[in-house]
Design a protein around this motif. Sequence first.
Motif, mmCIF file in Angstrom:
data_model
loop_
_atom_site.group_PDB
_atom_site.id
_atom_site.type_symbol
_atom_site.label_atom_id
_atom_site.label_comp_id
_atom_site.label_asym_id
_atom_site.label_seq_id
_atom_site.Cartn_x
_atom_site.Cartn_y
_atom_site.Cartn_z
ATOM 1 N N VAL A 64 0.872 -1.177 0.000
ATOM 2 C CA VAL A 64 0.000 0.000 0.000
ATOM 3 C C VAL A 64 0.907 1.224 0.000
ATOM 4 C CG1 VAL A 64 -2.066 -0.978 1.083
ATOM 5 C CG2 VAL A 64 -0.187 -0.216 2.531
ATOM 6 N N ASP A 65 0.358 2.361 -0.454
ATOM 7 C CA ASP A 65 1.259 3.507 -0.552
ATOM 8 C C ASP A 65 1.119 4.506 0.587
ATOM 9 O OD1 ASP A 65 -1.080 4.538 -1.303
ATOM 10 O OD2 ASP A 65 -0.565 4.893 -3.405
ATOM 11 N N LYS A 66 0.338 4.123 1.604
ATOM 12 C CA LYS A 66 0.257 4.980 2.804
ATOM 13 C C LYS A 66 0.326 4.088 4.039
ATOM 14 C CE LYS A 66 -3.526 7.450 2.265
ATOM 15 N NZ LYS A 66 -4.428 7.920 1.339
ATOM 16 N N PRO A 67 0.913 4.576 5.117
ATOM 17 C CA PRO A 67 1.011 3.721 6.301
ATOM 18 C C PRO A 67 -0.281 3.633 7.108
ATOM 19 C CG PRO A 67 2.020 5.845 6.720
ATOM 20 C CD PRO A 67 1.580 5.867 5.288
ATOM 21 N N ASP A 68 -1.252 4.545 6.808
ATOM 22 C CA ASP A 68 -2.388 4.758 7.711
ATOM 23 C C ASP A 68 -3.050 3.492 8.263
ATOM 24 O OD1 ASP A 68 -1.627 6.989 6.411
ATOM 25 O OD2 ASP A 68 -3.616 7.856 6.267
ATOM 26 N N LEU A 108 3.263 7.242 13.548
ATOM 27 C CA LEU A 108 2.692 5.904 13.329
ATOM 28 C C LEU A 108 1.877 5.438 14.535
ATOM 29 C CD1 LEU A 108 5.627 3.977 11.609
ATOM 30 C CD2 LEU A 108 3.458 4.656 10.564
ATOM 31 N N LYS A 109 2.333 5.830 15.708
ATOM 32 C CA LYS A 109 1.639 5.389 16.932
ATOM 33 C C LYS A 109 0.177 5.853 16.906
ATOM 34 C CE LYS A 109 1.709 5.320 21.959
ATOM 35 N NZ LYS A 109 0.261 5.533 22.024
ATOM 36 N N ALA A 110 -0.055 7.063 16.415
ATOM 37 C CA ALA A 110 -1.426 7.578 16.337
ATOM 38 C C ALA A 110 -2.279 6.671 15.456
ATOM 39 C CB ALA A 110 -1.410 9.003 15.798
ATOM 40 N N HIS A 111 -1.723 6.267 14.301
ATOM 41 C CA HIS A 111 -2.464 5.356 13.403
ATOM 42 C C HIS A 111 -2.681 4.004 14.066
ATOM 43 C CE1 HIS A 111 -2.453 8.004 10.021
ATOM 44 N NE2 HIS A 111 -1.132 8.126 10.027
ATOM 45 N N LYS A 112 -1.653 3.546 14.747
ATOM 46 C CA LYS A 112 -1.726 2.240 15.396
ATOM 47 C C LYS A 112 -2.847 2.239 16.443
ATOM 48 C CE LYS A 112 1.168 -0.999 17.947
ATOM 49 N NZ LYS A 112 2.185 -1.905 17.481
ATOM 50 N N ASP A 113 -2.925 3.312 17.223
ATOM 51 C CA ASP A 113 -3.955 3.401 18.259
ATOM 52 C C ASP A 113 -5.351 3.414 17.644
ATOM 53 O OD1 ASP A 113 -1.972 3.420 20.095
ATOM 54 O OD2 ASP A 113 -2.017 5.585 20.486
ATOM 55 N N LEU A 114 -5.484 4.171 16.524
ATOM 56 C CA LEU A 114 -6.783 4.231 15.838
ATOM 57 C C LEU A 114 -7.210 2.853 15.357
ATOM 58 C CD1 LEU A 114 -6.885 7.401 13.566
ATOM 59 C CD2 LEU A 114 -8.636 6.626 15.179
ATOM 60 N N MET A 115 -6.242 2.139 14.761
ATOM 61 C CA MET A 115 -6.548 0.795 14.252
ATOM 62 C C MET A 115 -6.941 -0.131 15.398
ATOM 63 S SD MET A 115 -3.708 0.197 11.282
ATOM 64 C CE MET A 115 -4.150 -1.489 10.841
ATOM 65 N N ALA A 116 -6.247 0.006 16.534
ATOM 66 C CA ALA A 116 -6.537 -0.868 17.686
ATOM 67 C C ALA A 116 -7.972 -0.645 18.156
ATOM 68 C CB ALA A 116 -5.545 -0.595 18.804
ATOM 69 N N GLN A 117 -8.410 0.635 18.088
ATOM 70 C CA GLN A 117 -9.797 0.920 18.494
ATOM 71 C C GLN A 117 -10.788 0.185 17.600
ATOM 72 O OE1 GLN A 117 -10.295 5.182 18.511
ATOM 73 N NE2 GLN A 117 -8.623 5.411 19.991
ATOM 74 N N ASN A 118 -10.387 -0.056 16.345
ATOM 75 C CA ASN A 118 -11.261 -0.782 15.409
ATOM 76 C C ASN A 118 -10.988 -2.279 15.411
ATOM 77 O OD1 ASN A 118 -12.445 1.602 14.589
ATOM 78 N ND2 ASN A 118 -10.819 1.980 13.083
ATOM 79 N N ALA A 135 5.501 1.479 21.078
ATOM 80 C CA ALA A 135 4.650 1.187 19.914
ATOM 81 C C ALA A 135 5.370 0.278 18.917
ATOM 82 C CB ALA A 135 4.247 2.490 19.227
ATOM 83 N N VAL A 136 6.691 0.232 19.025
ATOM 84 C CA VAL A 136 7.466 -0.597 18.089
ATOM 85 C C VAL A 136 7.374 -2.062 18.503
ATOM 86 C CG1 VAL A 136 9.821 -1.091 17.283
ATOM 87 C CG2 VAL A 136 9.032 1.269 17.469
ATOM 88 N N ASP A 137 7.004 -2.909 17.528
ATOM 89 C CA ASP A 137 6.819 -4.332 17.843
ATOM 90 C C ASP A 137 8.092 -5.134 17.659
ATOM 91 O OD1 ASP A 137 3.740 -4.657 18.163
ATOM 92 O OD2 ASP A 137 4.024 -3.323 16.443
ATOM 93 N N LEU A 138 8.911 -4.744 16.679
ATOM 94 C CA LEU A 138 10.131 -5.513 16.467
ATOM 95 C C LEU A 138 11.214 -4.654 15.816
ATOM 96 C CD1 LEU A 138 10.458 -6.766 13.216
ATOM 97 C CD2 LEU A 138 8.225 -7.559 13.944
ATOM 98 N N VAL A 139 12.437 -5.082 16.037
ATOM 99 C CA VAL A 139 13.604 -4.358 15.529
ATOM 100 C C VAL A 139 14.492 -5.351 14.795
ATOM 101 C CG1 VAL A 139 15.737 -3.244 16.273
ATOM 102 C CG2 VAL A 139 13.587 -2.575 17.320
#
Length: 475
Positions: free
Chosen positions: A60-64, A91-101, A127-131
């Motif tokens: 996809v061309d956006k991280p959202d 990214l954390k903001a997007h991650k939180d939004l997705m978690a709400q859904n 917010a980082v899951d892996l490195v």
Amino acid sequence: MHEEAATSLQSQQIDRPTPAPSADGKTGKTLFIQTYGCQMNVYDSERMADVLRPLGYSPVDKPDNANLVVLNTCHIREKATEKVYSEIGRLKAHKDLMAQNGTKMTIAIAGCVAQAEGEEIMRRAPAVDLVVGPQAYHKLPELIARAARASGERLETSFEADEKFDALPTLRAPDGPSAFLSVQEGCDKFCTFCVVPYTRGAEYSRPVDPIILEARGLAQQGVREITLLGQNVNAYHGQGPTLAGSETWSLAQLVRHLAKIGGIERIRYTTSHPCDMSDDLIEAHGEVKELMPYLHLPVQSGSNKILKAMNRKHSVESYLDTIAKVRKARPDIALASDFIVGFPGETEQDFEDTMELVRAVGYAGAYSFKYSKRPGTPASEMYGQVASEVADDRLQRLQALILEQQRAFNAAKVGETFDVLFTGKGRNEGQILGRSPWLQSVHVAGPEHLIGQIQSVRIIGTMPNSLTGELVTAS
Ligand code: 5AD
Ligand code: SF4
């Protein structure tokens, strides 16, 4: 600066999403990779997408709303590192939004910041899951599985370059007729300003056979131009076959061999160290028509005192000597370089010596940077750190001179006719974009079906960073 006009391994700030090859889409998982830094990272991002494709990730061309976001990071200068932390915040903001859904965004940090600051990232950015470090991205599937289970180690920064290359899928999905091919990684030079020996590890050359295989695969998929990548690519010394068994091949031997592969019409390599510019490689520039007339040979400074403090192991005189030999072998070669201004101890006279060297060589383009203090490097503790405003002023003067030379180099091509490899659509409707042998962008009015082909073009004008031309033989 003049970054569109030339390429350099670690110099170019790319900052762009890597279009991942299409996946089967069955699992509906989406992947977004953001690439920072050099061409090696662009190559690595493509290979990460190759590793993830069998898991069903589609680009996809956006991280959202992506299920997996990979930031492939660069550590070379401080600014590049700062960007990573601010991007993680976004990214954390997007991650939180997705978690709400009820959906999960997995955030993976890859590349050189991951290697250098992996533990700190895990601590500072929950917010980082892996490195995953640059030598370990073949382990991404395993790390993603661990992150999903929320158990097990989620930091992988081991240094086994050979293991990585063995584990990567041989089939690649090239993104156009020009492709990168990594042949060498790491660096043993330890320039005192540079983090690469610490983030990318010791020098490692891939063996010849898998490189040839990868190149053949690319050629079969329409690739016409290959750029061999390595932090010190001209120090390449990989094991290759001979009639009598196997022996160490030089970059020149590799280039001569790759030039014989049907379909590979252009070969480039980047980036090189002046001390490794061997006679056989210089000869190849004069003899192998597929080897393009462009050489990126970073010098960093025109002052022997500064070169010594940088631990560059070459002098201004030996560099100029090498340039003279290269020009003798290939008189039309375009030369490019990297420069650092404001290195600790640099006086106005040292800087003037750099300007003098630039005038003496005459570059087709160059990257220039203000010295950036990198923790853990010897230069960061040297006396005589240069004031920021002084370095800014020197950078401006150097860049003005380089720009002047770049424009002169481009202007000299007006009226000439040469081959252009068309790589994509142009900026305007009806325009296609190509690349000259000297790595200049060339805009031409022409049909899209020429993309992927080499055509003869007559140059009719210049723009600040590119040429404009017209097709000589339309087909
Ligand atoms: N500060 C500024 N520039 C640097 N480079 C590498 N390390 C630093 C640093 N600490 C530049 C060099 C190198 C290019 C890839 O980046 O010019 O050739
Ligand atoms: Fe860094 Fe010097 Fe190695 Fe280049 S040669 S990667 S500048 S240490």
